[in-house]
Structures are given as structure tokens and as C-alpha cells.
Design an enzyme around this catalytic site. Sequence first.
Site, PDB file in Angstrom:
ATOM      1  N   ASP A 137       0.813  -1.224   0.000  1.00 46.67           N
ATOM      2  CA  ASP A 137       0.000   0.000   0.000  1.00 46.67           C
ATOM      3  C   ASP A 137       0.843   1.270   0.000  1.00 46.67           C
ATOM      4  O   ASP A 137       0.383   2.320   0.442  1.00 46.67           O
ATOM      5  CB  ASP A 137      -0.926   0.043   1.230  1.00 46.67           C
ATOM      6  N   CYS A 162     -17.982 -16.380  -7.650  1.00 49.50           N
ATOM      7  CA  CYS A 162     -19.122 -15.732  -6.997  1.00 49.50           C
ATOM      8  C   CYS A 162     -20.460 -16.307  -7.458  1.00 49.50           C
ATOM      9  O   CYS A 162     -21.431 -16.305  -6.701  1.00 49.50           O
ATOM     10  CB  CYS A 162     -19.108 -14.228  -7.271  1.00 49.50           C
ATOM     11  N   CYS A 172     -24.502 -15.425  -6.465  1.00 55.20           N
ATOM     12  CA  CYS A 172     -24.598 -14.822  -5.131  1.00 55.20           C
ATOM     13  C   CYS A 172     -24.442 -13.307  -5.203  1.00 55.20           C
ATOM     14  O   CYS A 172     -23.600 -12.790  -5.932  1.00 55.20           O
ATOM     15  CB  CYS A 172     -23.518 -15.414  -4.224  1.00 55.20           C
ATOM     16  N   CYS A 191     -25.092  -4.091   1.968  1.00 54.26           N
ATOM     17  CA  CYS A 191     -24.470  -2.772   2.141  1.00 54.26           C
ATOM     18  C   CYS A 191     -25.470  -1.765   2.695  1.00 54.26           C
ATOM     19  O   CYS A 191     -26.523  -1.522   2.088  1.00 54.26           O
ATOM     20  CB  CYS A 191     -23.909  -2.264   0.814  1.00 54.26           C
ATOM     21  N   CYS A 248     -19.539   4.535   0.435  1.00 57.19           N
ATOM     22  CA  CYS A 248     -19.025   3.427   1.235  1.00 57.19           C
ATOM     23  C   CYS A 248     -18.674   3.893   2.647  1.00 57.19           C
ATOM     24  O   CYS A 248     -17.943   4.869   2.821  1.00 57.19           O
ATOM     25  CB  CYS A 248     -17.806   2.840   0.541  1.00 57.19           C
ATOM     26  N   CYS A 262     -15.942  -0.615   7.875  1.00 54.11           N
ATOM     27  CA  CYS A 262     -17.155  -1.445   7.812  1.00 54.11           C
ATOM     28  C   CYS A 262     -16.775  -2.796   7.221  1.00 54.11           C
ATOM     29  O   CYS A 262     -16.090  -2.863   6.205  1.00 54.11           O
ATOM     30  CB  CYS A 262     -18.214  -0.762   6.947  1.00 54.11           C
ATOM     31  N   CYS A 306     -19.817  -6.210   3.937  1.00 53.85           N
ATOM     32  CA  CYS A 306     -19.765  -6.947   2.680  1.00 53.85           C
ATOM     33  C   CYS A 306     -18.748  -8.080   2.738  1.00 53.85           C
ATOM     34  O   CYS A 306     -18.877  -9.081   2.017  1.00 53.85           O
ATOM     35  CB  CYS A 306     -19.478  -6.012   1.507  1.00 53.85           C
TER      36      CYS A 306
END
Length: 381
Positions: A137, A191, A194, A201, A217, A244, A247
Site C-alpha cells: 500500500d 461468486c 450470489c 451494504c 461506502c 465497515c 460486505c
Amino acid sequence: MAGAADPRIALGAEARRLGFDQVGFAAPDAIAHLGRDGLFRHWLAEGRHGDMEWMAETAGRRADPRRLWPEVRSIVMVASNYGPESVNDDLLARRDRGVIAAYARMRDYHDVMKGRLKMLAQWAARKLPAEVKVFVDTAPVMEKPLAQAAGIGWQGKHSNLVSREHGSWLFLGALFTTADLSPDVPEADHCGTCRRCLDVCPTDAFPAPYQLDARRCIAYLTIEYAGVIPAEFRAAIGNRIYGCDDCLAVCPWNKWAEASHDAKLSERADLAAPRLAEMAMLDDAGFRQFFATTPAKRIGRDRFLRNVMIAIGNTGDPGFLPVVRARLDDDSPLVRGMAVWALGRLAGARAGIEAAGRDEPDPSVRAEWAALTGPSSSPGP
């Protein structure tokens, strides 16, 4: 390079010895299509990166690692599992407590990952031998697409990486090298039909599968965004005071994931469910001391207390009124503004104004007063 002579085998073994849970190899041009088809640039053009201007400023280098380091011939992607012991479902209902995202309830992963990557880089420089650079990062590196290209996982509909082995809970790091290492087979998308991550969210931050609007978000709003959080999102934030996990936590692939056993990534007990009243009383020195070794330290005390005031306003508990009133004279306009909002939520608009009525010259605070009383009743000249 295959068979017993394959240097990837020894490199992978060393990576695991150092504490990484997954290792994969990708070619530098593995994500070139992201630049060609314009998906990333379209995301930027739509403004979905919010105030993260560095994303636009470095767009040209993100899809092509060779623009970051022309000599790179292979990329080693590593991942560490930080799976929590439990998700935040129960804590979200305990409104006197704050919810901190799982990745921030422990030692800063940047420090842990980079320390281990540097040791892996030293090993690779000696054994391959080759030149190396490491990134966690700290540069315009698209870790998630590279991790998918390296076979570690795939980017789910929530845009985060998902591993069949570790679910949604992975820290990523990259080692660039001049060594010529055969790439792994990219991981396929698993995925299916789904859409749990999209439907859960709280702020409808996904305009479509695999697309995230950061401006909606909660993770972005409570961490990256430095300003006054728009009123339309405050109630949905609930008692989330840093990030958060919704998700991530709902992903069905987590059923095969195990909680992290990494001692350096263990959860701090005092960050599991901090009391909002105690968090609201932190001054700058107290904030820096409490969050000294965690990722939360980087947003600073004022932004953090902005989040805490929103969480307190969402409790509906008048018992927090003394705590809120104490922040009406805070040195930070950002904190004062959210204290005004919280006061209105807990005491009612009229009672809130009577309890705190005084002139307030700062525009951001005036806006909160105006929202409670109407523009004609806002304080100040």
C-alpha cells in the site's frame, strides 16, 4: 522453470516460513487489460474514487507495473490471513459500543507485512539472485488484480479479494523482482449468482456487481474522507466508528476460513468493543497513545471523533447528552459540527438549540445548526 529446480518452490517455502499464508506469481503485464479496456479510468471519470485524488494522479502507472519499475520481470504476491474470531453482528446492536473494522483491531498490517516482505526480499536477492522491491500500500500497485493473476483469489462482486481458503480476510503484499519466474494460473471467479455482499451494504455503495462507489461506502466515509460526512449516510453508519466489514463478513466463502493464528495479527481486546463515551473523551495525545500501533492512528483524532459523534447520535440514548455537550466547545470544527448533529438527534432540535445556543462562526458547524433550525435560525453573523 518447472520441477525440483523451480526457484518458486523454495521462494514459496521461505514466504510461508516467514508467516505468509498464500504465495503466487504473476507476470508484469498480467493486468495490462485494465488499462486497455478503460475500466479503471471509467471508474475515475465517474468520480467514484471520491476525494482519493492520488488514485487519479497515478492512474497511468497502476495498470502497468513496468511503468513503476521498468526492470521488473516477475511479481510475487503474498497474502496473510487476518480472519477474526467472530464478525460484528452482535456488536452492531450494542449501541453504547463502537465497531472498528477487523483489520484495524490489531497491529498495523503495513508494519507486519512490510517487515516480512523485506526479509523475503533479502532471501530472494541472495538465492535467486536478483534485484527486488517490496510494496504494501505504499505505491501505485493494484494488489487485488495482481493477486488474482497470481492465483491467490478473485475479486468478488464487492471488489475485494476472495480466497477459497481464507475467504475475505486477507492482507496483500507485492515483491517485484528482476528474476524470471513462471506465472501461476489466474484464479477464476467463483461468486456465481450470489449477491449477498451487494444486498447487505447499508448505504447502497454498489451501483452494479464488481463496481464500488466509494463516495457511498462507510469504510471510505469514516476513514479516507476528511470532511463533514453527508447527512444522508449518518444514520446508516450506526455505531461503526472506523470502517465497515459488512460486505466481507457476509461472503459465504468465509465458511471455510479459519481465524488467524498469527500472533502479530492478533486482536487487541480493548479494540473489540470500545465504549463510545470513553472514545468521545479522547484528546489528541490520548488518541495517539491509544491507537499508536494500529491503522486507525492515520486518520487523526478529529476525524475519529467525528465518527464517534455520529455513532453516539445514532444511539437514541439521552444518557450520552453530557458527553455530546462536552464536545460542543471542541477545538475542531469537524467535531463541533457532529456534536451539534448528535445533540439534535438525542435531545430534539429545539432542546438541542436551547442547550447549546451560542454564536458559531465556522461554516461547517453553522450548516449543522441550519439543518436543525432552518437557515434563518442558524447562529452567527
